[in-house]
Design a protein around this motif. Structure first.
Motif, mmCIF file in Angstrom:
data_model
loop_
_atom_site.group_PDB
_atom_site.id
_atom_site.type_symbol
_atom_site.label_atom_id
_atom_site.label_comp_id
_atom_site.label_asym_id
_atom_site.label_seq_id
_atom_site.Cartn_x
_atom_site.Cartn_y
_atom_site.Cartn_z
ATOM 1 N N LEU A 108 0.703 -1.127 -0.164
ATOM 2 C CA LEU A 108 -0.072 -0.019 -0.041
ATOM 3 C C LEU A 108 1.002 1.316 0.039
ATOM 4 C CD1 LEU A 108 -2.746 -1.354 2.646
ATOM 5 C CD2 LEU A 108 -2.959 -1.053 0.081
ATOM 6 N N ASP B 198 0.206 4.785 -1.592
ATOM 7 C CA ASP B 198 -0.828 5.673 -1.173
ATOM 8 C C ASP B 198 -0.044 6.678 -0.410
ATOM 9 O OD1 ASP B 198 -3.694 6.383 -0.153
ATOM 10 O OD2 ASP B 198 -2.455 6.526 1.628
ATOM 11 N N SER C 187 -10.824 -0.755 3.257
ATOM 12 C CA SER C 187 -11.423 -0.689 1.996
ATOM 13 C C SER C 187 -10.862 -1.477 0.810
ATOM 14 C CB SER C 187 -11.555 0.702 1.445
ATOM 15 O OG SER C 187 -10.061 1.113 1.355
ATOM 16 N N ASN C 188 -9.424 -2.010 1.055
ATOM 17 C CA ASN C 188 -8.944 -2.640 0.007
ATOM 18 C C ASN C 188 -9.109 -4.216 0.388
ATOM 19 O OD1 ASN C 188 -6.714 -1.519 -1.755
ATOM 20 N ND2 ASN C 188 -6.893 -0.083 -0.134
ATOM 21 N N GLU C 189 -9.165 -4.519 1.534
ATOM 22 C CA GLU C 189 -9.063 -5.917 2.053
ATOM 23 C C GLU C 189 -10.069 -6.522 3.119
ATOM 24 O OE1 GLU C 189 -5.771 -8.084 1.756
ATOM 25 O OE2 GLU C 189 -4.360 -6.232 0.900
#
Length: 435
Positions: free
Chosen positions: A41, A44, A332-334
């Motif tokens: 990540l 980001d 939100s990703n995982e």
């Protein structure tokens, strides 16, 4: 012509200025799943901080500890951000080896950090590391195998129940072992596990005069129980198994129970990684009825070594990786189950996170660990699965090798404990603890 050279000069200056401002920070971290996810990540962070580049050095746990300790003690300056634990922070903070994080912005909300975790990272009112994830330990078990054995796991099991269940669940012909526990030598590997276990058996590393206690019955009871249980119900080659090896065994259906870090819960219940994801239950770490459970307290945290040339950039990274926003980014990703656990009160108040099956058990385990009073009988040290003195790391590394050798069957429990007593007595006398 003059205008053209001025323009070129301005462009060159701009490029040079850009180069000067593009800082590179080097981050040393452990090869655990949550840290691997953080690396994934990083875009980001760099999108929000285009003037900072990030380089990663990812190492196995024992190697990481050794490298960062050497680097900070020799002022090597290899790393701008280090992943260190609850053991190192108070010692290194006191030595002046770490940068204070008391000036993190108000938006970071330092008061939201769980008190037990924040307390372990604070020295004389100064926060010296920010927790990336916090953990205790608990029992993860196969609900189908427990049912097949005709047993029901209590929320707060005893070691005697665990031993009975482990033996009943073992099916060596089909490579199913009733219990997986750390056997790999290392002060943060098998010593962490066995020390936490020994607390529940009434053992302690030192008495109030700093005299080693490995020659006492409580230690003999602990080590004998551990070795017998692993011999009867543990996997082959267990003396080489640490956190990651046991995780792989559990995920592939080879462990009936695994007693280890609460942070593993998201990995054993993730259907993408775990073959038994829909058959996992959780319980508190076991006890022996003496008033102490065998759960530890730990936080893998991000700290900045004093003397780094990139302190401001390093602080920005630490703030990003341990913020509420980072937790939301992972969610939100995982999904919420994969968020780094055990650091913030707000996470455990979040209705979405409350639905995660292991959330409550993790919080309960963290809150019940008491580093100020880790043992049944009083001790002069703090720390649950470690002793917070500089000498512990070297001493426990040697003792971990003895415990691992006993598990491998090359020495007996008595020989391992005799050796531990001798080494500890010698080192504590040399360091001036024993008068």
């Amino acid at each position: 012509m003059k205008f053209k050279s001025m323009l070129l000069g301005a462009v060159s200056l701009g490029v040079m200025t850009g180069l000067v401002h593009a800082e590179t920070i080097t981050i040393a971290t452990v090869n655990n799943g949550d840290m691997i996810r953080m690396q994934g990540l990083t875009d980001d962070f760099t999108a929000k901080n285009p003037d900072i580049e990030v380089e990663w050095v990812t190492l196995e746990e024992n190697v990481l500890r050794q490298r960062v300790t050497t680097d900070i003690a020799t002022k090597g300056g290899q790393y701008d951000v280090m992943t260190i634990g609850t053991y190192e922070v108070p010692i290194w903070g006191k030595q002046g080896w770490l940068v204070s994080l008391n000036d993190l912005p108000e938006s970071y909300d330092v008061d939201d950090l769980l008190p037990a975790i924040r307390g372990g990272l604070t020295v004389d009112g100064e926060l010296y590391a920010a927790p990336f994830y916090g953990e205790s330990s608990m029992v993860m078990y196969r609900t189908d195998l427990m049912e097949k054995a005709g047993l029901e796991m209590p929320e707060a099991p005893t070691w005697d129940f665990i031993a009975e269940a482990a033996r009943a669940m073992t099916d060596k012909e089909n490579e199913v072992y009733g219990i997986c526990m750390r056997g790999k030598a290392g002060w943060g590997e098998n010593v962490a596990f066995i020390t936490a276990m020994s607390n529940s058996f009434g053992a302690r590393w030192f008495d109030m005069d700093w005299k080693p206690q490995f020659d006492q019955q409580a230690w003999k009871d602990t080590l004998t129980f551990y070795l017998d249980l692993m011999k009867d119900a543990g996997p082959p080659g267990a003396s080489s198994n640490g956190f990651n090896e046991n995780l792989a065994l559990f995920q592939t259906g080879k462990c009936g129970m695994w007693i280890d870090a609460t942070v593993a819960a998201s990995f054993v219940t993730n259907p993408e990684d775990s073959e038994v994801a829909d058959k996992v239950g959780f319980a508190l770490a076991p006890d022996k009825g003496l008033g102490k459970r065998s759960n530890w307290l730990w936080a893998w945290s991000l700290a900045i070594p004093a003397g780094t040339d990139n302190e401001a950039a390093a602080k920005k990274f630490v703030e990003w990786a341990t913020s509420k926003e980072y937790l939301e980014l992972v969610a939100s990703n995982e999904g919420w189950a994969n968020v780094p656990p055990g650091t913030r009160t707000s996470l455990y108040e979040n209705p979405e996170y409350k639905k995660v099956p292991f959330a409550e058990m993790t919080l309960q385990s963290i809150n019940s660990a008491d580093p100020q009073h880790p043992t049944v009988d009083p001790v002069p040290y703090v720390g649950v699965q470690f002793v917070a003195i500089p000498e512990f790391q070297g001493l426990a590394t040697v003792i971990g090798q003895q415990f691992s050798a006993a598990l491998a069957g090359t020495i007996t429990a008595d020989q391992a404990l005799r050796s531990a007593q001798q080494v500890a007595t010698r080192e504590m006398t040399k360091a001036g603890y024993i008068k």
